[in-house]
Design a protein around this motif. Structure first.
Motif, PDB file in Angstrom:
ATOM      1  N   ARG A   1     -11.446  -0.607  12.685  1.00  0.00           N
ATOM      2  CA  ARG A   1      -9.942   0.683  12.011  1.00  0.00           C
ATOM      3  C   ARG A   1     -10.367   1.780  13.031  1.00  0.00           C
ATOM      4  NH1 ARG A   1      -6.759   2.134   7.645  1.00  0.00           N
ATOM      5  NH2 ARG A   1      -7.614   4.244   7.429  1.00  0.00           N
TER       6      ARG A   1
ATOM      7  N   TYR B   1      -6.559  -1.534   7.256  1.00  0.00           N
ATOM      8  CA  TYR B   1      -6.838  -1.055   6.908  1.00  0.00           C
ATOM      9  C   TYR B   1      -8.189  -2.560   6.246  1.00  0.00           C
ATOM     10  CZ  TYR B   1      -4.631  -5.550   4.302  1.00  0.00           C
ATOM     11  OH  TYR B   1      -4.033  -6.797   3.073  1.00  0.00           O
TER      12      TYR B   1
ATOM     13  N   ASN C   1      -6.697   1.003  14.215  1.00  0.00           N
ATOM     14  CA  ASN C   1      -5.133   1.807  13.104  1.00  0.00           C
ATOM     15  C   ASN C   1      -4.337   2.801  14.425  1.00  0.00           C
ATOM     16  OD1 ASN C   1      -4.405   2.007  10.741  1.00  0.00           O
ATOM     17  ND2 ASN C   1      -4.792   3.858  10.909  1.00  0.00           N
TER      18      ASN C   1
ATOM     19  N   ARG D   1      -5.364   6.730   4.453  1.00  0.00           N
ATOM     20  CA  ARG D   1      -4.680   5.135   4.140  1.00  0.00           C
ATOM     21  C   ARG D   1      -3.923   5.401   4.656  1.00  0.00           C
ATOM     22  NH1 ARG D   1      -5.329   0.495   0.313  1.00  0.00           N
ATOM     23  NH2 ARG D   1      -7.007  -0.638   1.339  1.00  0.00           N
ATOM     24  N   ASN D   2      -2.252   5.467   4.113  1.00  0.00           N
ATOM     25  CA  ASN D   2      -1.383   4.149   4.471  1.00  0.00           C
ATOM     26  C   ASN D   2      -0.457   4.549   5.798  1.00  0.00           C
ATOM     27  OD1 ASN D   2       0.378   6.031   2.993  1.00  0.00           O
ATOM     28  ND2 ASN D   2       0.441   4.298   1.371  1.00  0.00           N
TER      29      ASN D   2
ATOM     30  N   TYR E   1      -1.390  -1.483  11.967  1.00  0.00           N
ATOM     31  CA  TYR E   1      -2.223  -0.609  10.433  1.00  0.00           C
ATOM     32  C   TYR E   1      -3.388  -1.673  10.016  1.00  0.00           C
ATOM     33  CZ  TYR E   1      -2.623   0.200   6.095  1.00  0.00           C
ATOM     34  OH  TYR E   1      -2.957   0.562   4.291  1.00  0.00           O
TER      35      TYR E   1
ATOM     36  N   HIS F   1       1.286  -1.411  -0.297  1.00  0.00           N
ATOM     37  CA  HIS F   1       0.165   0.261  -0.183  1.00  0.00           C
ATOM     38  C   HIS F   1       1.008   1.372  -0.111  1.00  0.00           C
ATOM     39  CE1 HIS F   1      -3.729  -2.408   2.317  1.00  0.00           C
ATOM     40  NE2 HIS F   1      -3.664  -2.450   0.669  1.00  0.00           N
TER      41      HIS F   1
END
Length: 212
Positions: free
Chosen positions: A145, A81, A148, A67-68, A79, A59
């Motif tokens: 998420r 996703y 995250n 997002r990353n 992480y 990613h």
């Protein structure tokens, strides 16, 4: 009272190494997921390495995005996703800050808290498939998420911790192409698993998705 060797938490230095060293070294380690209902423990049996700017399958290959962003931070964080509009996947960030790489947790054996994992995955037919595959693993551990960026190396009792466990016998570790990765990264033999373990997911080659 001293901590048994297998219960010793892995510190940040474990994750501050090249991802291709860390990925096979995670096999046999124990991931602890602390939930409001209690802890769930998972012995890792299958992982995949993703090497950031050197890896078209990562990613982070094309740079930092919203997002990353966690992948560019300190090692030892998670992480998370969302994929296919349906599932969450859980990764451990590796390498020094600014050098994005990570390990996707693909499969494992629930060794404690199986009753909680079964609640999260009521369609599971047997315990060996509770966390067989990355989506099942994240679901069994109640991952979304909101987790995250959580620090798996924090000194306090956060949502995750990785314990030393019993590292897999190197003679039992196998490696091959990653599941579902296409393009220039398809042939990288960066999937690692414990041979013969029933919690390892079946290999599936990349199949391009078509629009109707």
């Amino acid at each position: 009272m001293s901590t048994p060797p297998g219960r010793t938490p892995l510190d940040r230095s474990f994750f501050d190494r090249p991802v291709l060293e860390i990925a096979p070294d995670l096999l046999g380690r124990v991931l602890v997921r602390n939930t409001e209902a209690g802890p769930i423990e998972l012995r890792l049996t299958e992982v995949e390495a993703y090497d950031g700017p050197n890896d078209p399958g990562s990613h982070a290959y094309r740079g930092r995005t919203e997002r990353n962003a966690v992948m560019f931070g300190p090692p030892g964080h998670v992480y998370v996703y969302f994929t296919y509009g349906m599932w969450y996947c859980l990764n451990l960030v590796c390498g020094p800050a600014g050098r994005p790489s990570g390990v996707l947790l693909r499969g494992g054996e629930i060794t404690a808290g199986a009753d909680l994992a079964r609640r999260h995955r009521p369609t599971s037919r047997k315990d060996s498939d509770l966390a067989q595959g990355p989506a099942r693993l994240a679901t069994a551990l109640s991952v979304d998420r909101s987790l995250n960026g959580a620090d798996a190396c924090a000194a306090d009792s956060g949502p995750f911790r990785v314990l030393a466990g019993t590292p897999a016998d190197p003679a039992a570790v196998r490696t091959g192409p990653r599941t579902g990765v296409g393009g220039d990264g398809a042939a990288h033999p960066w999937r690692f698993w414990i041979d013969g373990d029933p919690t390892v997911s079946p290999y599936r080659a990349h199949s391009p998705r078509t629009r109707r």
